[in-house]
Enzyme design. Sequence first.
Site, PDB file in Angstrom:
ATOM      1  N   CYS A 133      -5.239  -6.375  -2.850  1.00 12.79           N
ATOM      2  CA  CYS A 133      -6.579  -6.127  -3.388  1.00 12.79           C
ATOM      3  C   CYS A 133      -6.572  -6.231  -4.918  1.00 12.79           C
ATOM      4  CB  CYS A 133      -7.108  -4.779  -2.908  1.00 12.79           C
ATOM      5  SG  CYS A 133      -8.908  -4.623  -3.103  1.00 12.79           S
ATOM      6  N   HIS A 185      -6.226  -4.351   3.078  1.00 16.50           N
ATOM      7  CA  HIS A 185      -5.556  -3.048   3.064  1.00 16.50           C
ATOM      8  C   HIS A 185      -5.047  -2.741   4.469  1.00 16.50           C
ATOM      9  CE1 HIS A 185      -6.626  -1.750  -0.974  1.00 16.50           C
ATOM     10  NE2 HIS A 185      -7.865  -2.157  -0.761  1.00 16.50           N
TER      11      HIS A 185
END
Length: 615
Positions: free
Chosen positions: A457, A554
């Site tokens: 991310c 994630h």
Amino acid sequence: ALAQAVGENAFQDHAYVLRTRACVRQQRDFLLKELQSIPGLTVLPGKANFLLVCIDRSDIDGPNLARQMLSDGIAIRVCNNFDGLDERFFRIAVRSEDENLKLLSSLKRALGVPLKSRIDRKRTPAIMFQGTSSNAGKSVLAAAMCRILLQDGYRVAPFKTQNMSLNSFVTREGGEMGRAQVVQAQACRIDPDVRMNPVLLKPNDDTGAQVILWGKPVGNMNVTQYIHYKPVAFEEAKRAFDSLAKEFDVIVLEGAGSPAEINLKHHDIVNMKMAQYAEAPVLLVGDIDRGGIFASFVGTMEVLAEWERKLIAGFVINRFRGKKELLGPAIEYTRSHTGLPFLGIVPYLHDLGLPEEDSVEFKSGALDTSFRGNEIEIAVIDLPHISNFTDFDSLRIEPDVFLHIVRSTKDLDRPDAIIIPGSKNVIGDLEYLRQSGLDRKIIALTDQAETEVVGICGGFQMLGERIDDPYGIESLTQTMPGLGLLPIYTIMARTKTLVRTDGTHLPSGLKVRGYEIHHGQTEGRPLIPLLLRKDGEVIGAGIEDKRIWGTYLHGIFDADEFRRWFIDRLRTQRNLPPIGKVCAIYDLEPAFERLAEMVRGSLEIGEIYRLMGLM
């Protein structure tokens, strides 16, 4: 004489006088509105802290009404001995909100008025865990209580008005919520729902945060702005709680920090005000491992207002090591001083195997492990604004992995892999990498081609050539050069991507799943696609020959087979034989069952059930 002295002294507390007048005014207006809505009653005008009411019905008078309400423990003043009044008149005092609600419910029952409004709702049994401090263990105890109630046959859900955490999660519906309530929902064996955590604050600097309401961002606010916004947030939180309470048998609530923070509690929406609204008895949890626990219990009770103290049902000692008999004198003193019982002594639970509630343990170094021998070393950069640090919990359980938390250049030698994690302030954390010299060390290791570098991310964005934040989503700095390890650039968009994701890791052919939380939109020169979402969108890419790659997914390492594939590839690079089979199952169920067993044996569950109204 004593009452007179107390009264004179009380008038010196000017702030209390102002709060009292405001409270009386608010409750009087509330009572007036509710009484006027009841057919057959007329409320006479006035401004005192009591209301004079006339019964305009032939089937009941003041004395009869008073006798019926007295059976509920409610006494009203019949005014038939006042000059000019008769048996139709009665008077009631403006009291606390809780007492006023009980009065109205009793009055409606006595008059045969249907109970339909919120004030007449049937109470859903609830219990609330609050702490004498942050990180006292209330999240874990709430999760344990969720599993205990589930084992005993109840449909149970967790709730926390407001979380302040960078460790968030995306629900199936695409809403963002705190990970603590996600874990608690898993303990209940239900899907996480943003109603369980209607307000989430994600700090992006020392004085400001992004505010998430019902799973969606509503903007960045500094402390003053958020305090003004809190009444709106609390109304939404109450709406979320009521919605959950209609669907479940029991609600397990969690507080935040300490209810005794005197600079905060006047605008509190997560501790006592929520306990009062939910009619939830409060268990005050203290961490004895920190020391000073009995002073914390007594001090908290001293600081709380009277109405707040009434909500505390008892104390829970958490993380105890040693002989319980040694606690006897301190327990007796605290019980004598406060009048409250101790409802449990929970031992220090080692290796829970559950995600931490926030970054306190991660930042403190308590989760750091030591190198045990011939292991694969995976270094995780501890960024100042690290988010979703639980992405690496699954790597921690692997028998042949040394998960090394890196906080300075001296911690970073020649690991087999470096992971740059997610961040809530990517530009700020890039600046940290440069100031600490970690950027140069990472780049030098990639030049030697001995270390694999992975960005997740925000970490993926940092690997690129540039990050732009033209709208100030995360930082006041509008642009910042990246590490230049991938030919990409990122623009922070106003719209936030929030999605649960299933995909495929192309080199291994293995399935992965997780969630995406990011404002960044990443573009650039073609890279080698490595992760493909079910809809065909690339969510992970890199430069294969240099072993540098990143992803927006994630939780990618939670998939047991992919995690083993990744570790085995690192083993091969070290000239170690791949193991070729899953060595560790990342499954929270055994941890929940073990936790529930330990906590059930440590708490007075029967008494807690009685307090909740379940027995």
